[in-house]
Design a protein around this motif. Structure first.
Motif, PDB file in Angstrom:
ATOM      1  N   LYS A 183      18.069  -9.207  32.733  1.00 16.47           N
ATOM      2  CA  LYS A 183      19.102  -8.546  32.592  1.00 16.47           C
ATOM      3  C   LYS A 183      18.594  -8.400  30.663  1.00 16.47           C
ATOM      4  N   HIS A 184      18.441  -9.390  30.395  1.00 15.65           N
ATOM      5  CA  HIS A 184      18.439  -9.393  29.191  1.00 15.65           C
ATOM      6  C   HIS A 184      17.443  -8.300  28.499  1.00 15.65           C
ATOM      7  N   GLY A 185      15.945  -8.529  29.492  1.00 16.90           N
ATOM      8  CA  GLY A 185      15.043  -7.641  29.434  1.00 16.90           C
ATOM      9  C   GLY A 185      15.208  -6.230  29.178  1.00 16.90           C
ATOM     10  N   GLN A 186      15.941  -5.629  30.442  1.00 19.91           N
ATOM     11  CA  GLN A 186      16.445  -4.516  30.186  1.00 19.91           C
ATOM     12  C   GLN A 186      17.154  -3.930  29.220  1.00 19.91           C
ATOM     13  N   VAL A 187      17.926  -4.587  28.712  1.00 20.14           N
ATOM     14  CA  VAL A 187      18.546  -4.876  27.161  1.00 20.14           C
ATOM     15  C   VAL A 187      18.000  -4.557  25.701  1.00 20.14           C
ATOM     16  N   ILE A 188      17.029  -5.810  25.455  1.00 23.70           N
ATOM     17  CA  ILE A 188      16.233  -5.208  24.694  1.00 23.70           C
ATOM     18  C   ILE A 188      15.364  -4.423  24.408  1.00 23.70           C
ATOM     19  N   GLY A 189      14.398  -3.808  25.760  1.00 26.37           N
ATOM     20  CA  GLY A 189      13.664  -2.705  26.297  1.00 26.37           C
ATOM     21  C   GLY A 189      14.683  -1.443  25.747  1.00 26.37           C
ATOM     22  N   ALA A 190      15.847  -0.897  25.986  1.00 20.87           N
ATOM     23  CA  ALA A 190      16.454  -0.158  25.673  1.00 20.87           C
ATOM     24  C   ALA A 190      16.758  -0.020  24.331  1.00 20.87           C
ATOM     25  N   ASN A 191      17.339  -1.030  23.906  1.00 23.76           N
ATOM     26  CA  ASN A 191      17.284  -0.544  22.194  1.00 23.76           C
ATOM     27  C   ASN A 191      15.874  -0.858  21.399  1.00 23.76           C
ATOM     28  N   VAL A 192      15.164  -1.324  21.913  1.00 26.20           N
ATOM     29  CA  VAL A 192      14.072  -1.086  21.062  1.00 26.20           C
ATOM     30  C   VAL A 192      13.407   0.047  21.110  1.00 26.20           C
ATOM     31  N   GLY A 237      10.892 -10.771  28.837  1.00 23.86           N
ATOM     32  CA  GLY A 237       9.702 -10.354  28.037  1.00 23.86           C
ATOM     33  C   GLY A 237       9.521  -9.261  28.387  1.00 23.86           C
ATOM     34  N   MET A 238       8.658  -9.702  29.984  1.00 25.95           N
ATOM     35  CA  MET A 238       7.752  -8.208  30.259  1.00 25.95           C
ATOM     36  C   MET A 238       8.786  -7.117  30.938  1.00 25.95           C
ATOM     37  N   SER A 239      10.057  -7.480  31.168  1.00 25.12           N
ATOM     38  CA  SER A 239      11.455  -6.044  31.489  1.00 25.12           C
ATOM     39  C   SER A 239      11.745  -5.621  30.045  1.00 25.12           C
ATOM     40  N   ALA A 240      11.504  -6.235  29.309  1.00 20.71           N
ATOM     41  CA  ALA A 240      11.580  -5.530  27.893  1.00 20.71           C
ATOM     42  C   ALA A 240      10.862  -4.381  27.368  1.00 20.71           C
ATOM     43  N   ALA A 241       9.257  -5.142  27.632  1.00 17.59           N
ATOM     44  CA  ALA A 241       8.267  -3.931  27.730  1.00 17.59           C
ATOM     45  C   ALA A 241       8.576  -3.233  28.087  1.00 17.59           C
ATOM     46  N   SER A 242       8.516  -3.473  29.922  1.00 21.65           N
ATOM     47  CA  SER A 242       8.395  -2.290  30.578  1.00 21.65           C
ATOM     48  C   SER A 242       9.147  -0.857  30.356  1.00 21.65           C
ATOM     49  N   GLN A 243      10.346  -1.643  29.713  1.00 21.06           N
ATOM     50  CA  GLN A 243      12.561  -0.647  29.644  1.00 21.06           C
ATOM     51  C   GLN A 243      11.576   0.008  28.566  1.00 21.06           C
ATOM     52  N   ALA A 244      11.342  -0.406  27.814  1.00 18.33           N
ATOM     53  CA  ALA A 244      11.093  -0.089  26.093  1.00 18.33           C
ATOM     54  C   ALA A 244       9.638   1.099  26.974  1.00 18.33           C
ATOM     55  N   ARG A 245       8.861   0.681  27.888  1.00 12.90           N
ATOM     56  CA  ARG A 245       7.818   2.327  27.912  1.00 12.90           C
ATOM     57  C   ARG A 245       8.328   3.540  28.503  1.00 12.90           C
ATOM     58  N   ARG A 246       9.582   2.435  29.216  1.00 13.89           N
ATOM     59  CA  ARG A 246      10.212   3.712  30.167  1.00 13.89           C
ATOM     60  C   ARG A 246      10.243   5.067  28.962  1.00 13.89           C
ATOM     61  N   LEU A 247      10.850   4.303  27.932  1.00 10.86           N
ATOM     62  CA  LEU A 247      11.039   5.225  26.691  1.00 10.86           C
ATOM     63  C   LEU A 247      10.766   5.840  26.286  1.00 10.86           C
ATOM     64  N   THR A 251      21.667 -14.869  19.869  1.00 14.09           N
ATOM     65  CA  THR A 251      21.918 -13.572  19.708  1.00 14.09           C
ATOM     66  C   THR A 251      23.667 -12.895  19.522  1.00 14.09           C
ATOM     67  N   ASP A 252      23.322 -11.198  18.974  1.00 10.07           N
ATOM     68  CA  ASP A 252      25.155 -10.415  19.390  1.00 10.07           C
ATOM     69  C   ASP A 252      24.719  -9.928  21.035  1.00 10.07           C
ATOM     70  N   LEU A 253      25.726  -9.100  21.146  1.00  9.43           N
ATOM     71  CA  LEU A 253      25.175  -8.575  22.772  1.00  9.43           C
ATOM     72  C   LEU A 253      24.880  -7.649  22.739  1.00  9.43           C
ATOM     73  N   ALA A 254      23.263  -7.266  21.726  1.00  8.51           N
ATOM     74  CA  ALA A 254      22.724  -6.160  22.214  1.00  8.51           C
ATOM     75  C   ALA A 254      21.368  -6.852  21.835  1.00  8.51           C
ATOM     76  N   MET A 255      21.435  -8.384  22.080  1.00 15.61           N
ATOM     77  CA  MET A 255      20.533  -9.370  22.371  1.00 15.61           C
ATOM     78  C   MET A 255      19.630  -9.276  21.073  1.00 15.61           C
ATOM     79  N   ARG A 256      19.935  -8.890  20.235  1.00 20.62           N
ATOM     80  CA  ARG A 256      19.408  -9.300  19.154  1.00 20.62           C
ATOM     81  C   ARG A 256      19.340 -10.109  18.056  1.00 20.62           C
ATOM     82  N   VAL A 257      18.953 -11.310  17.569  1.00 17.54           N
ATOM     83  CA  VAL A 257      18.743 -12.291  17.134  1.00 17.54           C
ATOM     84  C   VAL A 257      19.730 -12.131  15.545  1.00 17.54           C
ATOM     85  N   ARG A 258      21.106 -13.112  15.438  1.00 18.06           N
ATOM     86  CA  ARG A 258      21.531 -12.697  14.575  1.00 18.06           C
ATOM     87  C   ARG A 258      20.950 -12.757  13.146  1.00 18.06           C
ATOM     88  N   GLY A 259      21.693 -12.026  12.436  1.00 13.02           N
ATOM     89  CA  GLY A 259      21.078 -11.829  11.377  1.00 13.02           C
ATOM     90  C   GLY A 259      19.552 -11.588  10.699  1.00 13.02           C
TER      91      GLY A 259
END
Length: 465
Positions: free
Chosen positions: A316-325, A16-26, A276-284
């Motif tokens: 790694k999941h968090g990094q991927v999610i944050g990048a995509n968001v 969760g916080m890796s996703a938040a931190s990566q998204a904040r960088r972007l 999830t798909d490869l982007a860590m998006r919940v399917r559908g």
């Protein structure tokens, strides 16, 4: 000026916080508002370090926290600790959060989102049996669990401890309790400890644990936690015996904590983890993301999903999610099932498939086991090591490797993990240019000795076919 999008994160640990931190960088605060809910008091912590905190090897809990809520707040992430999300409304794109601070009023409030990240983690398995919730029975999954366990150890005279389950958490907690001077009994339902190994390799772990003074009982099906007149635990009963205990540790592994997601109608796999798909998006669902111990991931060897709760994957999941968001692009391709652990000076590692797992997906294979040493045999400090390797019949593709040994054994599994990721054959592995010097390895590294034996076995099976 357009209003900022809102990213809501459920769970304040690694994913969760890796996703938040990566998204904040972007994305700046004016572009993306980030709101994270954590029901405990800690964020971004290492649950893997809890056994070493309990055993007195490392200090805690502060040493196990990578980033505090205050740190995240300073970086533009609105973290609400002691706040649990109790409902997800997909149609309304909102979540219901409840104040669970013991000093709070239990208030509830809805919060809207544009992107939702589910990082609810996993929960210790607690079998449904009498006494399982008695004082003195502890799961070990969060820093709050670790603190509660230490409070029990410090406030109660604990001489005898029983660990139920001999997986990674079980053996690591057995070590921690031995280091605290407890008499430790480990009760394992299976044929051998460490069901993440084949039984023949698990037998090596059992022998070593016995040698370390840990009473390891296999084939032990626990039926009850027995309590005394004060309501506290006093023993653990199996179908055939009873084991005195001042403390009980649940080492039965964990299950994905996806009840909230399932109530919202989100898809889960055979292990109960979100898909999830490869982007860590919940399917559908285009704007719902998930990562960490609450998801299932693709096994690159078997081609099926698995639940593998590890901090490495979660980050790694968090990094991927944050990048995509955050408007970038990233994917998580999958895993090969690498894990390493230890109990006292015994190192235990595996990657890829076990024999039963390979058979379950219809793979035909050859299995070989070799004995070697961590250094050149004549060099001081050389220690024995056992390596088991599985190779696919006909193709010779590496399918899995298991290693049990002393110092220098565990991290050798990384050689096999890389070979699995690039789908190498065992014959190709024999030509790997690994580092050599007598203090580090024999002339033929143990992993390469196993690969050479596996390659020979594959050739023999083909010539005999």
């Amino acid at each position: 000026m357009a209003a900022a999008r809102r990213m809501v994160v459920i769970g304040g640990d690694a994913a969760g916080m890796s996703a938040a931190s990566q998204a904040r960088r972007l994305k700046s605060r004016s572009e993306l508002e980030i709101l994270a809910f954590e029901r405990g008091q800690f964020t971004s912590y290492s649950a893997c370090g809890i056994p070493y905190w309990v055993g007195g090897v490392v200090d805690g809990p502060d040493k196990l926290v990578a980033r505090t809520p205050e740190t995240h707040q300073g970086r533009g992430i609105d973290v609400r600790t002691h706040t649990e999300v109790v409902e997800i409304d997909l149609a309304g794109q909102r979540v219901l959060a409840r104040d669970v601070d013991p000093r709070g009023a239990g208030d509830e409030r809805w919060h809207g989102f544009d992107d939702l990240v589910i990082a609810t983690g996993a929960q210790p398995r607690r079998p449904d049996m009498p006494g399982i919730d008695a004082p003195g029975v502890h799961g070990v999954q969060t820093l709050d669990h670790g603190r509660a366990l230490l409070e029990t150890l410090e406030s109660t005279r604990v001489e005898r401890a029983v660990v139920i389950g001999a997986g990674y958490i079980g053996v690591e907690m057995a070590e921690a309790l031995i280091q605290r001077g407890c008499q430790v009994t480990v009760l394992e339902r299976g044929e051998q400890p460490m069901s993440t190994l084949d039984p023949d390799m698990g037998r090596l772990v059992r022998d070593a644990m016995t040698g370390l003074g840990i009473d390891t009982v296999t084939g032990a099906e626990v039926t009850e936690v027995i309590t005394g007149e004060d309501g506290r635990v006093r023993a653990v009963a199996t179908k055939v015996s009873e084991y005195p205990a001042d403390l009980v540790i649940l080492g039965l592994g964990v299950a994905p904590e996806t009840g909230l997601a399932q109530q919202a109608g989100l898809p889960v796999g055979p292990y109960g983890g979100l898909l999830t798909d490869l982007a860590m998006r919940v399917r559908g669902h285009d704007n719902i993301w998930a990562g960490g111990d609450c998801v299932e991931v693709l096994d690159l060897v078997s081609g099926r999903t698995r639940h593998i709760p590890l901090g490495t994957h979660a980050n790694k999941h968090g990094q991927v999610i944050g990048a995509n968001v955050g408007g970038d692009y990233a994917t998580f391709p999958g895993v090969v099932g690498t894990a390493v652990s230890k109990v006292c000076d015994l190192e235990i590692a595996r990657t890829g498939l076990l024999e039963a797992e390979a058979a379950a997906v219809g793979l035909k294979f050859e299995a070989v086991t070799i004995e070697s040493t961590s250094r050149a045999g004549y060099y001081p400090g050389s220690r024995p090591m056992t390596v088991k390797m599985l190779a696919e019949q006909r193709t010779g593709r590496l399918l899995g490797t298991q290693i049990v040994g002393r110092e220098g054994a565990g991290k050798r599994v990384d050689i096999a993990a890389v070979a699995l990721t690039v789908r190498m054959t065992v014959e190709q592995m024999t030509a790997l240019d690994l580092g050599y010097a007598p203090p580090f390895s024999p002339v033929w590294d143990p992993v390469l000795v196993a690969a050479r034996k596996a390659a020979g076995t594959v050739k023999s099976s083909l010539s005999g076919a």
